[in-house]
Design an enzyme around this catalytic site. Structure first.
Site, PDB file in Angstrom:
ATOM      1  N   LYS A  80       1.154  -0.958  -0.603  1.00 18.07           N
ATOM      2  CA  LYS A  80      -0.089   0.225  -0.026  1.00 18.07           C
ATOM      3  C   LYS A  80       0.951   1.328   0.285  1.00 18.07           C
ATOM      4  O   LYS A  80       1.701   1.274   0.710  1.00 18.07           O
ATOM      5  CB  LYS A  80      -0.879  -0.082   1.821  1.00 18.07           C
ATOM      6  CG  LYS A  80      -1.922   1.148   0.954  1.00 18.07           C
ATOM      7  CD  LYS A  80      -3.024   0.641   3.127  1.00 18.07           C
ATOM      8  CE  LYS A  80      -3.572   1.737   2.269  1.00 18.07           C
ATOM      9  NZ  LYS A  80      -4.795   2.276   3.863  1.00 18.07           N
ATOM     10  N   SER A 155      -9.799   1.696   2.750  1.00 20.00           N
ATOM     11  CA  SER A 155      -8.871   2.804   1.407  1.00 20.00           C
ATOM     12  C   SER A 155      -8.306   1.877   0.407  1.00 20.00           C
ATOM     13  O   SER A 155      -7.270   2.531  -0.444  1.00 20.00           O
ATOM     14  CB  SER A 155      -7.804   4.118   1.937  1.00 20.00           C
ATOM     15  OG  SER A 155      -7.851   2.997   3.364  1.00 20.00           O
ATOM     16  N   SER A 179      -9.870  -0.474   6.680  1.00 21.10           N
ATOM     17  CA  SER A 179      -9.371  -0.366   5.746  1.00 21.10           C
ATOM     18  C   SER A 179      -8.410  -1.497   5.314  1.00 21.10           C
ATOM     19  O   SER A 179      -8.413  -1.846   3.700  1.00 21.10           O
ATOM     20  CB  SER A 179      -8.925   0.825   5.222  1.00 21.10           C
ATOM     21  OG  SER A 179      -8.945   2.233   5.181  1.00 21.10           O
TER      22      SER A 179
HETATM   23  N1  GLN Z   1     -13.327   4.371   6.001  1.00 22.47           N
HETATM   24  C1  GLN Z   1     -13.055   5.015   6.931  1.00 22.47           C
HETATM   25  C2  GLN Z   1     -12.360   6.355   6.760  1.00 22.47           C
HETATM   26  O1  GLN Z   1     -12.673   6.979   5.430  1.00 22.47           O
HETATM   27  C3  GLN Z   1     -11.601   4.122   7.835  1.00 22.47           C
HETATM   28  C4  GLN Z   1     -10.419   4.328   6.876  1.00 22.47           C
HETATM   29  C5  GLN Z   1      -9.066   3.411   6.491  1.00 22.47           C
HETATM   30  O2  GLN Z   1      -9.136   2.533   7.787  1.00 22.47           O
HETATM   31  N2  GLN Z   1      -8.162   3.775   6.590  1.00 22.47           N
HETATM   32  O3  GLN Z   1     -11.591   6.987   7.858  1.00 22.47           O
END
Ligand code: GLN
Length: 497
Positions: A80, A155, A179
């Site tokens: 990532k 994400s 994410s």
């Molecule tokens: N979807 C969540 C957010 O937008 C979690 C994102 C994540 O785990 N990085 O914050």
């Protein structure tokens, strides 16, 4: 020879160690696959073909010399783009870091290299890990290999899509609110958020420091365990890193047995907002656990209902502070520096051009929640809710060994469907956020396809802090039972790209 891109990481490593195939051949097969499909999938932001082939060559040379290879030596991986990689672009899906070449490796990156893992490149993500679909990437969305018009989750959608498209057998994600697990769920792959502090955050570009956690993504539970073992463990460079032995996750993945275990079904994670096919597959998974010999009980965690609102105060607050470092002076983009403008003006122009709308929204929310006079009412209150959630977990784990729930309320939604509705987007993490708030470990693994749309459904398994091994024990048992039932891995049913 069988297609090298269809092998598991464990099989790949075994073949390389046995000299049946070289690490260079394995790396080349994956680079070819990326060339073949990534124009459609867009899992990668940057492919480091030279770096990958050099790393593979080094593994082959060590083998030729008779060195003992580690359990993942020569296995390709998709990283990532939120982990620093020395001399290799790291953008976090943001324009503000375009062109930045980190001068150092994250601890996760360094450990992967030391394990002989071959890093193929950096994967697409929602900008600074804010989102559930990868649509917030400044470089365009990633497609879900099951249906390219749908989101691969976020994400870490790029990492999950790379696995599901057979571009890599292993990937790394980060999980601040879901994410790793939500992308795993919607792509039919396995993703684990380790216990907070279990995997070093050194070199992980911070979104919300008290919630961020790096972790393994794979197509099988055992592969995830092998990767977990490779990246986990104490790191003196991360003050929140846990200085204790890592639970034996690999042994647990090989001990697929839930007989006598107590499993709690989280009562709050059900209802009309759950897609019918998701609820159906989840109920079947619970039934399966019963058949496998687990004792299943219902558990109420009443404060989980407040996890989402509290998260959307804590995460933006910490983000507003963390992202202050992107000031046009130290990293990446600089806009409007004509020799006449002040530093503040250049900073402002750079942030205006370099940050996308979701990042700006969170910085504004967070700055407001932390401002004098509001701090106690918002951030302080949210931290109290966090304590209540941790107490719900404590009470639950006094009664059961693990908790289970659907990973996310729906299957992969169409790209664009929620892009203009942040609240709808935030709901994707309804079931995953509590574990970030409390810091305990959780996994998502496939439990079938929803009958109405033929898309993957994820089962979430939740374990106490530092009991990450339980995830793998239960996950491996469930995975083996499904393999038996389905006759083939779920991903074999994904459309051919
Ligand atoms: N979807 C969540 C957010 O937008 C979690 C994102 C994540 O785990 N990085 O914050």
């Amino acid at each position: 020879m069988a297609d090298l891109t269809r092998l598991t990481a464990a099989e790949t490593a075994a073949r390389i160690a046995a000299g049946e195939v070289s690490a260079v051949e394995v790396a080349q097969a994956h680079l070819d696959r990326i060339t073949e499909v990534d124009g459609k999938v867009h899992a990668f932001l940057h492919v480091d073909a030279d770096g990958a082939l050099n790393a593979a060559k080094a593994v082959d040379e060590r083998r030729a010399k008779g060195d003992k290879l580690g359990p993942l030596a020569g296995v390709p991986l998709a990283l990532k783009d939120v982990f620093t990689t020395e001399g290799v672009p790291t953008t976090c899906g943001s324009k503000i870091l375009e062109g930045w070449l980190p001068p150092y490796d994250a601890t996760v990156t360094r450990r992967l290299k030391e394990a002989g893992v071959v890093i193929l490149g950096k994967t697409n993500m929602d900008e600074f890990a804010m989102g559930s679909s990868t649509e917030n990437s400044a470089y365009g969305p990633t497609g879900n290999p099951w249906d390219l018009a749908r989101i691969p989750g976020g994400s870490g959608g790029g990492s999950a899509a790379a696995l599901a498209a057979f571009e890599a057998p292993l990937a790394i994600g980060t999980d601040t609110g879901g994410s790793i697990r939500q992308p795993a769920s919607v792509t039919g792959t396995v993703g684990v958020k380790p216990t907070y502090g279990g995997v070093s955050r050194y070199g992980l570009v911070a979104f919300s420091s008290s919630l961020d956690q790096g972790g393994p993504c794979a197509r099988t539970v055992l592969d995830a365990a092998l990767l977990h073992e490779a990246i986990a463990g104490h790191d003196p460079r991360d003050s929140t890193s846990i200085d204790a032995p890592v639970p034996d996750v690999v042994a647990a993945a090989r001990n697929a047995d839930v007989r006598g275990m107590r499993v709690g079904v989280v009562k709050e994670f059900a209802g009309p907002q759950y897609q019918a096919g998701v609820s159906q597959r989840f109920d079947e998974a619970v039934e399966l656990l019963r058949e496998l010999g687990a004792e299943v009980v219902e558990i109420s965690c009443p404060n989980f209902d407040y996890a989402m609102p509290a998260y959307y105060l804590i995460a933006p607050s910490e983000a507003s502070s963390n992202l202050a470092r992107f000031d046009a002076m130290r990293y990446g983009l600089r806009v409007g520096d004509n020799g006449e403008r002040s530093a503040e003006e250049v900073m402002s122009l750079t942030r205006e051009a370099g940050f996308g709308p979701e990042v700006k929204r969170r910085i504004m929310l967070g700055t407001y929640a932390l401002s004098s006079g509001y701090y106690d009412a918002y951030y302080g209150q949210a931290q109290k809710v966090r304590t209540l959630i941790a107490r719900d977990f404590d009470a639950a784990f006094a009664q059961v060994d693990v908790l289970v729930s659907p990973t996310t309320p729906t299957t992969a939604f169409p790209i664009g469907e929620r892009a203009d509705d942040p609240m709808a987007m935030y709901l994707a993490d309804l079931c995953t956020i509590p574990s970030n708030m409390a810091g305990n470990a959780a996994m998502s693994l496939p439990c079938g396809l929803a009958p109405e749309d033929g898309l993957p459904v994820g089962l979430q398994i939740i374990a106490p802090t530092m009991a990450d091994d339980r995830l793998y024990r239960v996950g491996a048992a469930v995975e083996a039972a499904y393999l038996d039932r389905w006759g083939a891995p779920l991903l074999d049913r994904a459309p051919v790209l």
